[in-house]
Design a protein around this motif. Structure first.
Motif, PDB file in Angstrom:
ATOM      1  N   GLU A 208       0.824  -1.207   0.000  1.00  0.00           N
ATOM      2  CA  GLU A 208       0.000   0.000   0.000  1.00  0.00           C
ATOM      3  C   GLU A 208       0.860   1.259   0.000  1.00  0.00           C
TER       4      GLU A 208
ATOM      5  N   GLN B 194      -9.150   4.579  -1.272  1.00  0.00           N
ATOM      6  CA  GLN B 194      -8.362   4.048  -2.390  1.00  0.00           C
ATOM      7  C   GLN B 194      -8.542   4.958  -3.583  1.00  0.00           C
TER       8      GLN B 194
ATOM      9  N   GLN C   7      -1.861  -1.141  -3.584  1.00  0.00           N
ATOM     10  CA  GLN C   7      -3.063  -0.336  -3.382  1.00  0.00           C
ATOM     11  C   GLN C   7      -2.639   1.108  -3.099  1.00  0.00           C
TER      12      GLN C   7
ATOM     13  N   THR D 224      -3.843   4.698  -1.728  1.00  0.00           N
ATOM     14  CA  THR D 224      -4.895   5.371  -0.965  1.00  0.00           C
ATOM     15  C   THR D 224      -4.466   6.799  -0.663  1.00  0.00           C
TER      16      THR D 224
ATOM     17  N   SER E  36      -0.620   8.743  -8.601  1.00  0.00           N
ATOM     18  CA  SER E  36      -1.561   7.633  -8.776  1.00  0.00           C
ATOM     19  C   SER E  36      -1.486   7.068 -10.189  1.00  0.00           C
TER      20      SER E  36
END
Length: 202
Positions: free
Chosen positions: A141, A201, A170, A172, A160
């Motif tokens: 993450e 997310q 992931q 977030t 992102s």
């Protein structure tokens, strides 16, 4: 016309070069320095020089440190599968004060701001991507703890998109409980803890 000593005026001028220090504040600080014992002034001067000589960026997370790697990167009690991306070291310190986060960090060193001449290559983005691509220490993450400003949103969007190819990671972002336009380092611990717990997310 100069009504004070050249040495005093020089110190005032140098202090004025610091952010948020105006002439009046610089004059007050100078007056305080003049009243300090010489030993204390020497300690202050030594601390300033030592900061420039010893402090460097951690080779892993880019945090400021006196060593090759910072204390958090050296710790065996941190969850290295989670990386919290912050603008500056002060933001990292603010998040640490919440006591809610046990992962590691990555300090960008600012945000993308074309008006200020700051582009992606001026930030520690390349180092972040190297960390994400390191198969020896897999990351699950990436938490984007970036200030809720126009520049912060631009940087978060850019990151992102860069991270999209890493399907096992992931991405977030802190929940919008954070006040828009307010810097993370000035947010209280309770609000930060809630934002960290409620991250979304991307």
């Amino acid at each position: 016309m100069l009504f004070t000593s050249e040495s005093v005026e020089n110190l005032i001028e140098q202090l004025c070069r610091l952010p948020t220090i105006g002439r009046t504040t610089a004059q007050r600080l100078t007056a305080h320095v003049l009243k300090m014992p010489k030993e204390d002034v020497s300690l202050l001067a030594q601390a300033l020089l030592e900061v420039k000589e010893r402090v460097r960026n951690c080779k892993v997370c880019q945090n400021i440190t006196d060593h090759e790697t910072c204390i958090l990167c050296r710790s065996d009690k941190r969850d290295r599968s989670k990386v919290c991306v912050v603008e500056e070291s002060t933001d990292m310190m603010a998040l640490e004060r919440t006591g809610e986060y046990r992962g590691v960090y990555h300090v960008l060193g600012g945000v993308i701001s074309p008006l200020d001449g700051v582009g992606p290559d001026d930030l520690n983005i390349r180092e972040l991507m190297q960390r994400v691509g390191d198969t020896d220490s897999p990351i699950r993450e990436i938490i984007l703890a970036i200030n809720a400003t126009v520049e912060g949103d631009t940087t978060a969007f850019y990151l992102s998109r860069l991270l999209e190819p890493f399907e096992n990671v992931q991405v977030t972002r802190l929940a919008r409980g954070l006040p828009v336009g307010k810097e993370i380092s000035f947010v209280d611990e309770a609000t930060l803890a809630r934002a960290l717990a409620g991250r979304n997310q991307l």
